[in-house]
Design a protein around this motif. Structure first.
Motif, PDB file in Angstrom:
ATOM      1  N   ARG A 171       0.829  -1.213   0.000  1.00  0.00           N
ATOM      2  CA  ARG A 171       0.000   0.000   0.000  1.00  0.00           C
ATOM      3  C   ARG A 171       0.860   1.258   0.000  1.00  0.00           C
ATOM      4  O   ARG A 171       0.539   2.252  -0.659  1.00  0.00           O
ATOM      5  CB  ARG A 171      -0.924  -0.023   1.211  1.00  0.00           C
ATOM      6  CG  ARG A 171      -2.064  -1.043   1.099  1.00  0.00           C
ATOM      7  CD  ARG A 171      -2.881  -1.092   2.366  1.00  0.00           C
ATOM      8  NE  ARG A 171      -3.959  -2.071   2.250  1.00  0.00           N
ATOM      9  CZ  ARG A 171      -4.723  -2.450   3.286  1.00  0.00           C
ATOM     10  NH1 ARG A 171      -4.521  -1.928   4.491  1.00  0.00           N
ATOM     11  NH2 ARG A 171      -5.679  -3.348   3.103  1.00  0.00           N
ATOM     12  N   ALA A 189       0.803   3.931  -2.953  1.00  0.00           N
ATOM     13  CA  ALA A 189       0.475   5.333  -2.675  1.00  0.00           C
ATOM     14  C   ALA A 189       1.557   6.255  -3.234  1.00  0.00           C
ATOM     15  O   ALA A 189       1.265   7.316  -3.812  1.00  0.00           O
ATOM     16  CB  ALA A 189       0.321   5.542  -1.171  1.00  0.00           C
ATOM     17  N   ARG A 203       1.165   6.382  -6.993  1.00  0.00           N
ATOM     18  CA  ARG A 203       0.038   7.235  -7.392  1.00  0.00           C
ATOM     19  C   ARG A 203       0.391   8.712  -7.254  1.00  0.00           C
ATOM     20  O   ARG A 203       0.045   9.528  -8.113  1.00  0.00           O
ATOM     21  CB  ARG A 203      -1.200   6.900  -6.549  1.00  0.00           C
ATOM     22  CG  ARG A 203      -1.901   5.612  -6.957  1.00  0.00           C
ATOM     23  CD  ARG A 203      -3.283   5.533  -6.346  1.00  0.00           C
ATOM     24  NE  ARG A 203      -3.231   5.473  -4.884  1.00  0.00           N
ATOM     25  CZ  ARG A 203      -3.125   4.355  -4.178  1.00  0.00           C
ATOM     26  NH1 ARG A 203      -3.054   3.188  -4.809  1.00  0.00           N
ATOM     27  NH2 ARG A 203      -3.099   4.388  -2.866  1.00  0.00           N
TER      28      ARG A 203
END
Length: 298
Positions: A195, A199, A202
């Motif tokens: 994750r 993140a 992104r």
């Protein structure tokens, strides 16, 4: 009678044991004949192609190797492939441990089957489960050592291609040809780390998008400014052209008037007056007998 029958049975058994046997090599397979005893022990120098093959079952053995595409599956799930965990684990150069289920499509190279068997002395599926899995695992470990965790997450397809490129030549030298190499499902990595990396990816992608949008807006503005400047230059050039044309026209008119003035003579003026006379005696003449047009003097 019983004695004769017993002798006949013994003879049949003897012929079956020491005589020739045959087997069929179906299409899509290459057969090899292996001598089990004597000075010529080992793989026959001749590839046995499809069809019926005769051999001595006491001193020879026939192995069949498929030459059509094979699929190897090494997974953690005991319901696929082996009943054991055969998934592959590797580590990136920044310490991310990854476990993955791997699938591979490959071929046994038909012309290399005899030497392949002579080297491994195993059946096709045994070679797949041992030698091939070991080599593929080593390739994953080696290539992963050149990737960071983020690079791996971003470029799984490239990573697989790098693994294939790294091991393909060595496997081909040993009689195998890789067709495709793939992950079965998603590679397993720690969820929290995944994750965090996703993140970051992104955020980086969003920043790159904003940068592209800013560059596009700047380019559009520069185009608009250039267009306006071009239009202004065109209007200035047009105005200059009109002014220049007027100057040229005025000069031409002045020059023409000058030429007309220089060309006027008394005789020409009188001639032009006579041309316009309507035959009626003029009421007014000047001292030089020139006809005067009263209407134009008003």
């Amino acid at each position: 009678m019983f004695k004769r029958l017993s002798m006949l049975i013994v003879l049949v058994v003897f012929l079956a044991m020491f005589g020739s046997s045959c087997t069929r090599i179906p299409a899509g397979y290459t057969g090899i004949k292996v001598n089990m005893y004597g000075d010529k022990r080992g793989v026959s120098n001749i590839n046995i192609v499809t069809g019926w093959v005769f051999y001595n079952p006491l001193s020879q053995q026939i192995y069949k190797f498929p030459t059509f595409m094979q699929t190897a599956v090494w997974t953690k799930d005991k319901r696929e492939g082996s009943p054991y965990d055969e998934s592959i684990t590797f580590q990136t150069n920044d310490g991310l441990t990854i476990n993955a289920d791997i699938g591979m499509n490959y071929y046994f190279i038909a012309s290399r089957v005899p030497e392949l068997f002579e080297k491994f002395r195993r059946k096709p599926k045994d070679i797949e489960a041992t030698y091939l899995r070991t080599k593929i695992r080593e390739a994953f470990v080696y290539v992963a050592s050149n990737y960071t965790a983020e690079e791996f997450i971003r470029n799984k397809a490239k990573f697989l291609q790098d693994v294939k490129n790294h091991i393909a030549k060595e496997l081909e030298q040993n009689g195998f040809k890789i067709d495709t190499l793939s992950f079965i499902g998603s590679p397993r990595v720690p969820v929290t780390l995944l994750r965090s990396i996703e993140a970051k990816i992104r955020a980086t992608q969003l920043a790159e998008q904003k940068k592209r949008e800013l560059e596009q807006a700047r380019a559009d503005a520069e185009k608009l400014v250039a267009k306006k400047e071009g239009e202004a230059r065109a209007r200035i050039a047009e105005a200059k052209g009109i002014a220049q044309a007027k100057i040229i026209q005025a000069k031409a008119t002045a020059e023409a008037n000058k030429m007309i003035a220089q060309s006027l003579t008394k005789e020409l003026v009188l001639y032009e007056a006579i041309k316009k006379w309507n035959g009626i005696q003029p009421k007014i003449v000047d001292s030089k007998q020139l006809i005067l047009d009263i209407g134009k003097l008003r």
